[in-house]
Design a protein around this motif. Sequence first.
Motif, PDB file in Angstrom:
ATOM      1  N   MET A  53       0.844  -1.191   0.000  1.00 29.31           N
ATOM      2  CA  MET A  53       0.000   0.000   0.000  1.00 29.31           C
ATOM      3  C   MET A  53       0.884   1.247   0.000  1.00 29.31           C
ATOM      4  O   MET A  53       1.764   1.377   0.833  1.00 29.31           O
ATOM      5  CB  MET A  53      -0.897  -0.018   1.236  1.00 29.31           C
ATOM      6  N   LEU A  54       0.623   2.117  -0.951  1.00 30.40           N
ATOM      7  CA  LEU A  54       1.467   3.301  -1.069  1.00 30.40           C
ATOM      8  C   LEU A  54       1.176   4.293   0.048  1.00 30.40           C
ATOM      9  O   LEU A  54       0.101   4.287   0.647  1.00 30.40           O
ATOM     10  CB  LEU A  54       1.216   3.994  -2.421  1.00 30.40           C
ATOM     11  N   ASN A  55       2.132   5.139   0.298  1.00 29.96           N
ATOM     12  CA  ASN A  55       1.952   6.260   1.208  1.00 29.96           C
ATOM     13  C   ASN A  55       2.024   7.509   0.329  1.00 29.96           C
ATOM     14  O   ASN A  55       3.039   7.763  -0.300  1.00 29.96           O
ATOM     15  CB  ASN A  55       3.074   6.255   2.244  1.00 29.96           C
ATOM     16  N   ILE A  56       0.934   8.243   0.261  1.00 32.00           N
ATOM     17  CA  ILE A  56       0.857   9.354  -0.688  1.00 32.00           C
ATOM     18  C   ILE A  56       0.708  10.660   0.067  1.00 32.00           C
ATOM     19  O   ILE A  56      -0.122  10.776   0.975  1.00 32.00           O
ATOM     20  CB  ILE A  56      -0.334   9.153  -1.661  1.00 32.00           C
ATOM     21  N   LYS A  57       1.501  11.635  -0.341  1.00 29.85           N
ATOM     22  CA  LYS A  57       1.417  12.928   0.329  1.00 29.85           C
ATOM     23  C   LYS A  57       0.481  13.830  -0.460  1.00 29.85           C
ATOM     24  O   LYS A  57       0.846  14.356  -1.510  1.00 29.85           O
ATOM     25  CB  LYS A  57       2.810  13.548   0.419  1.00 29.85           C
ATOM     26  N   CYS A  58      -0.729  13.988   0.039  1.00 26.90           N
ATOM     27  CA  CYS A  58      -1.666  14.915  -0.595  1.00 26.90           C
ATOM     28  C   CYS A  58      -1.104  16.324  -0.408  1.00 26.90           C
ATOM     29  O   CYS A  58      -0.726  16.694   0.695  1.00 26.90           O
ATOM     30  CB  CYS A  58      -3.040  14.790   0.063  1.00 26.90           C
ATOM     31  N   PRO A  59      -1.018  17.113  -1.487  1.00 26.36           N
ATOM     32  CA  PRO A  59      -0.432  18.458  -1.343  1.00 26.36           C
ATOM     33  C   PRO A  59      -1.256  19.356  -0.417  1.00 26.36           C
ATOM     34  O   PRO A  59      -0.782  20.407  -0.001  1.00 26.36           O
ATOM     35  CB  PRO A  59      -0.425  19.026  -2.763  1.00 26.36           C
ATOM     36  N   TYR A  60      -2.476  18.949  -0.126  1.00 26.84           N
ATOM     37  CA  TYR A  60      -3.334  19.765   0.747  1.00 26.84           C
ATOM     38  C   TYR A  60      -3.388  19.211   2.173  1.00 26.84           C
ATOM     39  O   TYR A  60      -3.492  19.970   3.123  1.00 26.84           O
ATOM     40  CB  TYR A  60      -4.754  19.837   0.180  1.00 26.84           C
ATOM     41  N   CYS A  61      -3.323  17.878   2.322  1.00 25.65           N
ATOM     42  CA  CYS A  61      -3.554  17.250   3.630  1.00 25.65           C
ATOM     43  C   CYS A  61      -2.308  16.613   4.235  1.00 25.65           C
ATOM     44  O   CYS A  61      -2.280  16.302   5.409  1.00 25.65           O
ATOM     45  CB  CYS A  61      -4.611  16.156   3.532  1.00 25.65           C
ATOM     46  N   GLY A  62      -1.296  16.307   3.435  1.00 20.46           N
ATOM     47  CA  GLY A  62      -0.114  15.627   3.959  1.00 20.46           C
ATOM     48  C   GLY A  62      -0.152  14.134   3.706  1.00 20.46           C
ATOM     49  O   GLY A  62      -0.926  13.651   2.880  1.00 20.46           O
ATOM     50  N   ASP A  63       0.725  13.408   4.426  1.00 17.98           N
ATOM     51  CA  ASP A  63       0.898  11.968   4.208  1.00 17.98           C
ATOM     52  C   ASP A  63      -0.341  11.189   4.590  1.00 17.98           C
ATOM     53  O   ASP A  63      -0.829  11.297   5.709  1.00 17.98           O
ATOM     54  CB  ASP A  63       2.082  11.452   5.043  1.00 17.98           C
ATOM     55  N   ARG A  64      -0.827  10.391   3.668  1.00 17.58           N
ATOM     56  CA  ARG A  64      -1.982   9.540   3.954  1.00 17.58           C
ATOM     57  C   ARG A  64      -1.780   8.201   3.253  1.00 17.58           C
ATOM     58  O   ARG A  64      -1.024   8.091   2.297  1.00 17.58           O
ATOM     59  CB  ARG A  64      -3.288  10.160   3.447  1.00 17.58           C
ATOM     60  N   SER A  65      -2.511   7.196   3.723  1.00 11.41           N
ATOM     61  CA  SER A  65      -2.432   5.871   3.132  1.00 11.41           C
ATOM     62  C   SER A  65      -3.205   5.819   1.813  1.00 11.41           C
ATOM     63  O   SER A  65      -4.199   6.524   1.640  1.00 11.41           O
ATOM     64  CB  SER A  65      -3.002   4.860   4.119  1.00 11.41           C
ATOM     65  N   GLN A  66      -2.732   4.984   0.922  1.00 17.84           N
ATOM     66  CA  GLN A  66      -3.346   4.832  -0.401  1.00 17.84           C
ATOM     67  C   GLN A  66      -4.846   4.576  -0.333  1.00 17.84           C
ATOM     68  O   GLN A  66      -5.591   4.921  -1.235  1.00 17.84           O
ATOM     69  CB  GLN A  66      -2.660   3.666  -1.118  1.00 17.84           C
ATOM     70  N   LYS A  67      -5.272   3.934   0.781  1.00 15.99           N
ATOM     71  CA  LYS A  67      -6.696   3.617   0.947  1.00 15.99           C
ATOM     72  C   LYS A  67      -7.606   4.826   0.786  1.00 15.99           C
ATOM     73  O   LYS A  67      -8.775   4.690   0.467  1.00 15.99           O
ATOM     74  CB  LYS A  67      -6.934   3.043   2.344  1.00 15.99           C
ATOM     75  N   GLU A  68      -7.081   6.038   1.055  1.00 19.65           N
ATOM     76  CA  GLU A  68      -7.915   7.245   1.009  1.00 19.65           C
ATOM     77  C   GLU A  68      -8.035   7.817  -0.406  1.00 19.65           C
ATOM     78  O   GLU A  68      -8.772   8.765  -0.622  1.00 19.65           O
ATOM     79  CB  GLU A  68      -7.321   8.324   1.922  1.00 19.65           C
ATOM     80  N   PHE A  69      -7.290   7.254  -1.351  1.00 17.71           N
ATOM     81  CA  PHE A  69      -7.196   7.883  -2.668  1.00 17.71           C
ATOM     82  C   PHE A  69      -7.776   7.008  -3.768  1.00 17.71           C
ATOM     83  O   PHE A  69      -7.863   5.792  -3.626  1.00 17.71           O
ATOM     84  CB  PHE A  69      -5.726   8.162  -3.006  1.00 17.71           C
ATOM     85  N   ALA A  70      -8.140   7.656  -4.860  1.00 12.93           N
ATOM     86  CA  ALA A  70      -8.507   6.923  -6.075  1.00 12.93           C
ATOM     87  C   ALA A  70      -7.521   7.327  -7.162  1.00 12.93           C
ATOM     88  O   ALA A  70      -7.101   8.483  -7.240  1.00 12.93           O
ATOM     89  CB  ALA A  70      -9.921   7.263  -6.499  1.00 12.93           C
ATOM     90  N   TYR A  71      -7.169   6.348  -7.975  1.00  8.35           N
ATOM     91  CA  TYR A  71      -6.218   6.594  -9.056  1.00  8.35           C
ATOM     92  C   TYR A  71      -6.939   7.260 -10.217  1.00  8.35           C
ATOM     93  O   TYR A  71      -8.081   6.927 -10.515  1.00  8.35           O
ATOM     94  CB  TYR A  71      -5.618   5.258  -9.501  1.00  8.35           C
ATOM     95  N   GLY A  72      -6.270   8.217 -10.868  1.00  6.44           N
ATOM     96  CA  GLY A  72      -6.936   8.961 -11.937  1.00  6.44           C
ATOM     97  C   GLY A  72      -6.263   8.864 -13.289  1.00  6.44           C
ATOM     98  O   GLY A  72      -6.622   9.600 -14.202  1.00  6.44           O
ATOM     99  N   GLY A  73      -5.273   7.981 -13.425  1.00  2.00           N
ATOM    100  CA  GLY A  73      -4.658   7.789 -14.740  1.00  2.00           C
ATOM    101  C   GLY A  73      -3.607   8.846 -15.074  1.00  2.00           C
ATOM    102  O   GLY A  73      -3.193   9.651 -14.240  1.00  2.00           O
ATOM    103  N   ASP A  74      -3.218   8.823 -16.324  1.00  3.80           N
ATOM    104  CA  ASP A  74      -2.155   9.682 -16.854  1.00  3.80           C
ATOM    105  C   ASP A  74      -2.420  11.161 -16.538  1.00  3.80           C
ATOM    106  O   ASP A  74      -3.492  11.686 -16.863  1.00  3.80           O
ATOM    107  CB  ASP A  74      -2.087   9.472 -18.372  1.00  3.80           C
ATOM    108  N   GLY A  75      -1.446  11.802 -15.920  1.00  2.00           N
ATOM    109  CA  GLY A  75      -1.635  13.202 -15.523  1.00  2.00           C
ATOM    110  C   GLY A  75      -1.147  14.196 -16.553  1.00  2.00           C
ATOM    111  O   GLY A  75      -1.130  15.402 -16.305  1.00  2.00           O
ATOM    112  N   THR A  76      -0.729  13.704 -17.718  1.00  2.00           N
ATOM    113  CA  THR A  76      -0.179  14.630 -18.712  1.00  2.00           C
ATOM    114  C   THR A  76      -1.146  14.860 -19.873  1.00  2.00           C
ATOM    115  O   THR A  76      -0.828  15.587 -20.811  1.00  2.00           O
ATOM    116  CB  THR A  76       1.151  14.092 -19.276  1.00  2.00           C
TER     117      THR A  76
END
Lengths: 998, 86
Positions: free
Chosen positions: B1-24
């Motif tokens: 499980m990834l650890n992702i730093k939300c630029p607004y909230c800080g470090d959170r576990s992947q469980k809180e996020f949804a993947y959105g595909g290619d960002g470019t």
Amino acid sequence: MSQNFRLNTGGLINRDKPIEFKFNGKKYIGYEGDTLASALLANGIHLIGRSFKYHRPRGFFGAGVDEPNAKMQVEINGCSEPNINATEIELVDGLSASSQNCWPSVNFDIGAINNFLNRFFPAGFYYKTFMWPKSFWYRVYEPFIRKAAGLGIASLEKDKERYEHKYEYCDLLVTGSGPAGLASAYAAAKNGAKIILAEDKPRYGGTLLTDDVTIDNLSGKDWSEKIISELKEMPNVIVKNRSQVFGYYDHNMMVMFERTGDHLEKKPKYTPRQRLWYIRAKEVLLSTGSIERPIVFGNNDTPGVFLSAAAKEYMKVYGVLIGKKPIIFTNNDSGYETAIEFKKNGVNPIVLDTREDQNSELINEAKDLDIKIKFSYAVIVAHGYKKVKSATIGKLDKDKIDFENTEQIDCDSICVSGFWTPTVHLASQSGNKLKFNDSIDAFVPDKSKQNEHSLGAANGTFTLQDTLKNSFNTGSEVSKSITKKDEKIQIPNTNERKYSAHDKFWCSPLPKGKNYKRFVDFQNDVAVSDIEVALREGYRSIEHVKRYTTLGMATDQGRTSNLNGLQLVANVEKKIVPQVGHTTFRPPFTPVTIGTIVGREIGKEYMPTRKTPMHHWHEKNNAVWVDAGAWKRPRYYKRGNENLFEASKREAKNVRDHVGICDVTTLGKIDIKGPDSAEFLNRVYTNAWLKLPVGKARYGVMLREDGIVMDDGTTTRISENHYHMTTTTAQAANVLSHLEYYLQIVWPELNVNVVSTTEQWAGAAIAGPKSRDLLAKLFPKIDVSNEALPFMGYIEGDLFGVKARIFRISFSGELAYEINVESDFGLFMWEKIIEIGEEFNIQPYGTEALSTLRIEMGHVAGPELDGRTIPYDVSLEGLVSKKKDFIGKRSLVKEAFNKADRQKIVGLVPLDRKSSIPEGSHLVENKNAKLPNPKLGHVSSSCWSVENNNPFSLAILKDGKNMIGKKLFAVSPLKNTSIEVEVMSSHYVDHEGKRVRS
Amino acid sequence: MLNIKCPYCGDRSQKEFAYGGDGTITRPKLNQEISDEEWDNFVYLRKSPRGKHIELWHHIAGCRQWFKVERDTTTHEIFRTFKPEE
Ligand SMILES: [Zn+2]
């Protein structure tokens, strides 16, 4: 026979507390603090199972996770659990265990015939034998393999136990409480770091419990107890025993399995049986120790053959002798520690050392104790079928590839020590590419990919002094960088015996003409000859050899077999081990129960249950529930003996004739605010939104970029820059994410905010010809006439003191309204409507009647908007603007979307006007056509039309536009039905839509 | 499980996020004249790069903001997370 192999004194067991348990139906006595393995050994029981492939008798080999053989079927609280390692299960009153993979009994096992037929069971046997004919697969081979390959038997009972998950965050996770774990945890704890120290066994201390060492003049055991009790006192430290860290995942996510209940005689209520910990650690210190390597020799799987350290552990921890006439077969000094321990306990061992005569502290001590030692000797083969009775031993020649002479000696056990293998599983799982360390003939961790450090024996450091020094230092350094504290710690003095160099000897050669089975992997029954066959047949990559022979697979994960297997491949291939490489270590390191992985997310706890504010009213009024995502919705309200069909028909008819009320709280609701809201809606929906006046609602359809309909619903303009959007229950979350994506990523210049208000508003739909009369009574101060509140009108009102939103929208095709109040007043609203509606014959209706009403009106819903339909397909093309651009518009020009015979929604009625058409039926022209019968479409929704009193269905049909009036067959192979149907318009009732506007 | 730093909230576990595909990926402008091929590329075609990749994540169980993540698709190492306008 009662505990004849229990020493009179010694061990860490509680001799004041005998415990009765059962093995294969027979009663035995052990002590509190025993494992099932130590208690059986105390009773002289060695034969505990049959091997996987050849059904050879097997006994205990290790004393902990190293044990490859002793997999038991264990009865716990009425549940039967397979494949439990007897060396890891603690003895509790009433424990009942039995052998696996044997029938009818472990003593007389029919499958053992495989052993005598073993030349027919070579490496890759399954692949070779079961190739053809194809038809034999599911009839003959698969059932046979399943029966033959099984270890234990999975219980068919529902697991009544409780399992839990726990999440933790820490600065340092330390895995293992041996000297490395204790020292590093202690140093880091002193620096104030938040620490979790995990120990797999019930007792802390690891090898300190069995090694003859002192630290600061304390015995290893006393020192470890002192450190543990200090750590337990510190608020920044969590110390956990019976806890195995079994998986190392991304970003230092560690998963740990804690056995919380099985060792307790009486488990307190709500104490889980086992707990799964997800631990996110800033740094991980791997102090997982090492596992002794076997030396391979003939019939080395005979019960009575042990790892030498296991034999020592049984004496020192459990006060149990694994034999009274042991041979110690060693290539290093470790075997002497076991020999000395035997001698101290009154047993005379004989040591066979593959090395030439030499001196070291341990060897000299053994010599001083008059222990018989034969240098340059090896065990060639063990004799005895169900237990070792004797062994043929031999003097090795100079090159150690043959024997100068051989003799047979009596013995009841053989303890082998082939030096030590660092337990690098977790390090490898972390992405650490291992490197081969020549001086210990084993792989050790190399550069770290993640924030981890291996310490002590896990890192190939085998002396206590170096282990403590490195571990104190690493614990100190790593924690210092996190806490910025630097508490100086005095590294303790140690006293340990120095080892002389070990010998690389790992496998006894076969004397000429002899063909003894020499096992490398006990659990998977892989012998030297199997690996040789695989190599002869051309398998080269170690990963392929592994799969072909099953070496190092299953629950054991090659803990004792891995390196000897690699050594063998290297020898045959004339390579060295690092050139052969190693197979991938995979989680879990040790088996984990499915229950623990599932945790509490089972049954109704699988996901949260969402209930509307009117839930309890529905419950009291005999609602029969249906799941709509996480929501519970009334499917119908049961009266008397009504079934679903009768009740939903009554409810739907009551709407058509009088008035009904439906809980629509579950519809997705999104609040939209901001000066650019109209422009945003205009881009999101296919139809025009710029001119919607305040106080009006509009039906809208939104597409995905590929042109497929995503969702539909109404949106109401509450005030100039404020809109209220509704979505279907199912798509609520997706639509919100979709809107947020376009606002935040694609069109950030739009000044719009969206937020879900689904749970903030309770909703009730009132529908039917009497709904206006009812509304007038509910809101006496408001003009609710058709002129003042026309179709798609919106008004705010006061419902007996509660602020209410009134939308004139309809899903049923009848004159209808939706009333929203803040959720806290939902029940109040509902009860008021029921109370006042009584004079109009109001009845609540559920989702089944709701479906009936919308289907016969030809309103599309989820079954039609199934992610495969464009607006044309569901006859919503009239809502697609030609003038403006919107999400997905560019895709609608696709050739396939504009074909003349494009699929379209139609209505279906059975010719007999009686047979209900199963949803999912396929539409075909000729029901008797040759297979594959061309499919023209499918039935998406079916109901019993209350208006016409016969079945009616919606279908998506190829060239639907031109099929009206045609006769087709709706066939359902699942329901075994074939119904002749007539194709008609999808609007079966009031196709001009007069009622909603009247 | 990834650890992702939300630029607004800080470090959170992947469980809180949804993947959105290619960002470019850039969506074509509204009303833009665009060939079938370009449109299909936008709708359907995505690269599956090995190595560094900029992708979208959505903090669905948190602040509900979409943001960008630079991640190595083979090692899962996250180099940086940033707001879409950065
Ligand atoms: Zn966030």
